[in-house]
Design an enzyme around this catalytic site. Structure first.
Site, PDB file in Angstrom:
ATOM      1  N   GLU A 198     -17.438  22.183-119.913  1.00  0.00           N
ATOM      2  CA  GLU A 198     -18.071  23.484-119.652  1.00  0.00           C
ATOM      3  C   GLU A 198     -17.169  24.286-118.742  1.00  0.00           C
ATOM      4  OE1 GLU A 198     -22.121  23.806-118.305  1.00  0.00           O
ATOM      5  OE2 GLU A 198     -22.741  22.104-119.547  1.00  0.00           O
ATOM      6  N   GLU A 217     -24.381  16.634-116.212  1.00  0.00           N
ATOM      7  CA  GLU A 217     -24.447  16.945-114.776  1.00  0.00           C
ATOM      8  C   GLU A 217     -25.416  16.037-114.034  1.00  0.00           C
ATOM      9  OE1 GLU A 217     -24.907  21.195-114.239  1.00  0.00           O
ATOM     10  OE2 GLU A 217     -22.810  21.508-114.720  1.00  0.00           O
TER      11      GLU A 217
END
Ligand code: BG6
Length: 448
Positions: free
Chosen positions: A345, A164
């Site tokens: 995810e 991220e």
């Protein structure tokens, strides 16, 4: 021609070192910025000292993953377990720990997918260099990568350079917990350079290896069809896609001037940076997807969160549940980059209760996963998006990133640990464990 769902699809699970491992000062590990942050949490929140204690339960956990039928396990390595002060001596105990885990995963037929950096910079690098603000941290990162490429090598084919990267903030990025945009984007530029050089090095040292980086994505809808809202949606989308644009294409996109102009950023670059960015572009694009959001000209957008959507229900933590948004994202990303994608995810953070008979009936999690997996398969089979795999977040309960809570659980496997650090860390299967086992065993067919 009809697309088919690939038999080679990597059904998997995902975690990060500081959220699952514990053993924060064992085996010669140094302190990370994640440890530093979590030790400041209130006593109502869990911390990284024990987390889910994977450090001591790893074999039992991998056995449970094997029984579940997983084909891949995505996890991050803790840089400070490998190189405790970030740029000095390699810690043999840290290498030995991850080698044991990787060897055992492979023995069980589970492919390791390694994240090199999941928010947990060695704290010493903040103290010495203000973290990613300094170009020296790029050299430290490459020393860490080289060590892993030598010691782990092609036992791991898939690598992620950053988790991220569009959401990284605070000490994981800069020498302060609240950097201004100027400081932050200069640190991000250093991470871009680090990632590109790691990809190049990895390809040279491990021919055939595949590199991605991971982005926090949520689908973003305009709140109305007013042209101004639509335009705002595009600007917000670019705030995230900017990161993928640079790393997947190898150059700053043409709208960088507008983005930096609105934020008052002037990037500090050096001669040769453009060539570095071009030399290590990604082989695949991976992302997390939990939710979608809406934006209007009034919205304060922050990476994945905007306004609520009146057409969607939300999780107990207020995250709108939107399976079709996942299909939308997969299409959008593949249309834009034409590189395979990997969903690394996805999952539902919820409060799980243990019934009197010891069962945990997480039907809400089954519903969430079923709807998202169906949307994912539609994107692959109907829309033709090449997708390497899906690693759901958690599998084994772990500490929440955004709230530091243990009670925000994602797993198929319950961990006996509460928000105050009380519990035995014993593992217990939830209802969704057997459900997911069937999904994997049938390569998705049981979803219908
Ligand atoms: C992603 C992160 O943002 O979302 C994970 O990569 C994180 O580290 C996950 O745990 C879920 O978020 P949260 O805040 O519910 O733990």
């Amino acid at each position: 021609m009809m697309n088919q769902f690939p038999a080679s699809f990597l059904w998997g699970a995902s975690s990060s070192a500081f959220q699952i491992e514990g053993g924060w000062d064992e085996g010669g590990k140094g302190m990370t910025v994640a440890d530093f942050n979590s030790f400041k949490l209130s006593d109502k929140q869990a911390d990284t000292k024990v987390a889910s204690d994977f450090y001591h339960h790893w074999k039992e956990d991998i056995d449970l993953m094997k029984e579940l039928g997983l084909k891949a396990y995505r996890f991050s390595l803790s840089w400070a377990r490998i190189i405790p002060d970030g740029d000095g001596e390699v810690n043999p105990e840290g290498i030995a720990f991850y080698n044991k885990v990787i060897d055992y995963l492979i023995e069980q037929g589970i492919r390791p997918l390694v994240t090199l950096y999941h928010f947990d910079l060695p704290y010493a690098l903040v103290e010495k260099y203000n973290g990613w603000e300094s170009r020296h941290t790029i050299d430290c990162y490459l020393h860490y990568c080289r060590t892993l490429f030598e010691r782990i090598g092609m036992r791991c084919r898939y690598w992620l350079t950053f988790n991220e990267i569009n959401a990284v903030r605070g000490y994981a990025s800069c020498g302060t917990s609240s950097a201004d945009d100027q400081t932050h984007y200069n640190a991000v530029h250093n991470m871009f350079l680090a990632s590109a050089q790691a990809v190049k090095l990895g390809h040279e040292m491990m021919p055939g290896s595949q590199f991605g980086a991971m982005y926090a994505l949520s689908e973003i809808y305009p709140a109305t069809c007013k042209p101004e809202d639509m335009f705002r949606q595009m600007q917000c989308r670019r705030e995230s896609l900017f990161f993928i644009d640079v790393m997947a294409r190898g150059y700053y996109p043409s709208y960088t001037g507008d983005l930096f102009g609105r934020r008052g950023v002037t990037l500090h670059t050096e001669p040769g940076d453009d060539e570095i960015l071009k030399s290590g572009t990604l082989d695949f694009v991976s992302f997390s997807y939990y939710r979608s959001c809406t934006v209007s000209t009034e919205t304060k957008f922050n990476v994945i969160g905007g306004d609520q959507n009146p057409y969607l229900q939300s999780t107990p933590w207020g995250w709108p549940i939107d399976p079709l948004g996942l299909r939308y994202c997969m299409n959008e990303i593949y249309d834009r980059y034409q590189k395979p994608i990997f969903i690394v995810e996805n999952g539902l953070g919820a409060i799980d209760e243990i019934e009197e008979d010891g069962t945990i009936n997480d039907t809400y999690r089954i519903n969430y996963l079923r709807d998202h997996l169906k949307a994912m398969i539609d994107a692959i089979v109907i829309d033709g998006v090449p997708c390497l795999g899906y690693t759901m977040w958690g599998c084994i309960d772990l500490v929440s990133l955004s709230t530091g809570e243990m009670k925000k659980r994602y797993g198929h496997i319950y961990v006996d640990m509460d928000d105050k650090g009380n519990g035995t860390c014993a593992r217990r299967k939830k209802l969704s464990y057997d459900w997911m086992k069937e999904v994997i065993a049938t390569n998705g067919e049981s979803l219908w």
